[in-house]
Design a protein around this motif. Structure first.
Motif, PDB file in Angstrom:
ATOM      1  N   HIS A  11      -7.680   2.739  -3.174  1.00  0.00           N
ATOM      2  CA  HIS A  11      -9.048   2.988  -2.214  1.00  0.00           C
ATOM      3  C   HIS A  11     -10.310   3.495  -2.143  1.00  0.00           C
ATOM      4  CE1 HIS A  11      -5.577   0.316   0.178  1.00  0.00           C
ATOM      5  NE2 HIS A  11      -5.542   0.187  -0.975  1.00  0.00           N
ATOM      6  N   THR A  71       0.920   5.595   0.190  1.00  0.00           N
ATOM      7  CA  THR A  71      -0.508   6.848   0.238  1.00  0.00           C
ATOM      8  C   THR A  71       0.509   7.897  -0.278  1.00  0.00           C
ATOM      9  OG1 THR A  71      -1.408   5.756   2.229  1.00  0.00           O
ATOM     10  CG2 THR A  71      -1.746   8.336   1.368  1.00  0.00           C
ATOM     11  N   ASP A  82       0.708  -1.420  -0.310  1.00  0.00           N
ATOM     12  CA  ASP A  82       0.016   0.083   0.119  1.00  0.00           C
ATOM     13  C   ASP A  82       1.158   1.650   0.135  1.00  0.00           C
ATOM     14  OD1 ASP A  82      -2.062  -2.147   0.101  1.00  0.00           O
ATOM     15  OD2 ASP A  82      -2.111  -1.388   2.709  1.00  0.00           O
ATOM     16  N   THR A 111      -3.216  -0.239  -3.675  1.00  0.00           N
ATOM     17  CA  THR A 111      -2.327  -1.049  -3.569  1.00  0.00           C
ATOM     18  C   THR A 111      -1.978  -1.495  -4.476  1.00  0.00           C
ATOM     19  OG1 THR A 111      -3.524  -1.863  -2.029  1.00  0.00           O
ATOM     20  CG2 THR A 111      -2.643  -4.015  -2.896  1.00  0.00           C
ATOM     21  N   SER A 165       3.192   0.859   2.938  1.00  0.00           N
ATOM     22  CA  SER A 165       2.914  -0.069   4.073  1.00  0.00           C
ATOM     23  C   SER A 165       4.290  -0.753   4.969  1.00  0.00           C
ATOM     24  CB  SER A 165       1.278  -0.894   4.218  1.00  0.00           C
ATOM     25  OG  SER A 165       1.958  -1.363   2.897  1.00  0.00           O
ATOM     26  N   THR A 190      -4.549   6.325  -1.435  1.00  0.00           N
ATOM     27  CA  THR A 190      -4.311   5.795  -1.362  1.00  0.00           C
ATOM     28  C   THR A 190      -4.186   4.742  -1.881  1.00  0.00           C
ATOM     29  OG1 THR A 190      -4.734   5.687   1.669  1.00  0.00           O
ATOM     30  CG2 THR A 190      -3.937   3.645   0.519  1.00  0.00           C
ATOM     31  N   ASN A 244       3.671   1.209   9.423  1.00  0.00           N
ATOM     32  CA  ASN A 244       4.263   2.484   8.145  1.00  0.00           C
ATOM     33  C   ASN A 244       5.603   2.898   8.242  1.00  0.00           C
ATOM     34  OD1 ASN A 244       2.044   1.307   7.069  1.00  0.00           O
ATOM     35  ND2 ASN A 244       0.864   3.292   7.954  1.00  0.00           N
TER      36      ASN A 244
END
Length: 311
Positions: free
Chosen positions: A196, A67, A65, A170, A245, A168, A285
């Motif tokens: 997301h 962001t 992930d 993935t 992440s 965000t 994170n």
């Protein structure tokens, strides 16, 4: 003299356009003010490494992930790579999100075209010296771009325009079908990006890897980079915060031994960078904050990240 330096700096800041949330003085202006030399692009602003307890057998998928805290315009060349370097069975691959993806329409049309924001998935040949052709690449859509070249080791790549912005996502690769290629088994891995905000999944494309069963090595990396293209050779550095992440392999967070950040300097060679990024831990994170160029304490060029490991 100190107040004069401050005055010069404030004058530079006053030139920043209010409608660009990433804008700051040019790298040349910031470097001149500090009396530092700028290395050649590309610039690896920050690298993050996660070290596992050991290799992961029966590899099926990798997910990360990421962001991004603001929209980054196409006037910058920013590469947010949640997969900076990974090995499966010793075969190296990487990928992520770029503000300016570029490449060929096909093997028959090798004129470089630029498509703006997009996602990318690339792999090197087994020894980085033997050419790896586009038979190792499968496009997900006509709009995808491809490339097979050797200017940074022999690699093959698929890229797809993808209008990412603040939010965000993935980025992941997933094991697919096994086929026979040149009399030997090889397996397709498909790259997908999930937004997301709306849970929409976009397929980027697939790359072929030699083998049927795969082992993921005992570490993973991510990076944030300012790169160069034929359209924007000397990109400015965008002010931005990027959060990565913990790696997930086969759908599970991988147990960690430790994590660290590394900021390349001129001695690192082609991936060196002016110091303009700091990495910190935020729970489990890793957060990269990119801003103005500064002079880093050499003792802080590598440092640990105290990540939590709650499952």
């Amino acid at each position: 003299m100190r107040w004069m330096s401050l005055l010069v700096w404030l004058c530079l800041i006053s030139l920043v356009a209010a409608n660009d949330p990433c804008e700051q003085p040019t790298p040349d202006a910031m470097a001149k003010e500090l009396g530092v030399k700028l290395p050649r692009r590309p610039w690896h602003l920050a690298n993050i490494w996660w070290f596992f307890d050991g290799p992961v057998k029966n590899f099926e998928s990798l997910e990360m992930d990421v962001t991004i805290d603001r929209d980054v315009p196409e006037t910058y060349n920013l590469y947010v790579s949640p997969c900076g370097s990974s090995l499966i069975n010793g075969l190296q691959f990487y990928g992520g999100l770029q503000t300016n993806v570029n490449g060929w329409v096909s093997g028959d049309e090798q004129t470089r075209v630029h498509r703006g924001h997009g996602a990318i998935f690339s792999r090197w040949s087994s020894d980085k010296k033997t050419p790896i052709g586009l038979e190792h690449v499968r496009k997900a859509a006509d709009e995808c771009l491809v490339e097979s070249a050797g200017y940074e080791g022999k690699f093959a790549s698929v890229r797809r325009p993808y209008a990412w912005k603040k939010g965000t996502y993935t980025w992941g690769i997933y094991k697919g079908e096994t086929i026979e290629r040149d009399g030997k088994p090889s397996t397709w891995f498909t790259c997908r990006v999930r937004n997301h905000a709306n849970d929409e999944v976009t397929e980027v494309g697939s790359l072929l890897f030699e083998g049927t069963e795969f082992e993921f090595w005992n570490r993973h990396s991510a990076f944030v980079e300012v790169y160069s293209t034929s359209e924007i050779r000397r990109s400015n550095i965008p002010k931005v915060k990027v959060t990565f992440s913990r790696p997930r392999i086969n759908g599970e967070k991988v147990p960690l031994k430790r994590a660290m950040a590394f900021y390349p300097d001129e001695a690192a060679g082609s991936t060196s960078s002016p110091d303009c990024a700091k990495v910190k831990a935020d729970g489990e994170n890793a957060v990269v904050e990119v801003g103005a160029i500064f002079v880093r304490d050499p003792k802080q060029r590598r440092h640990g990240l105290d990540l939590t490991t709650a499952e």
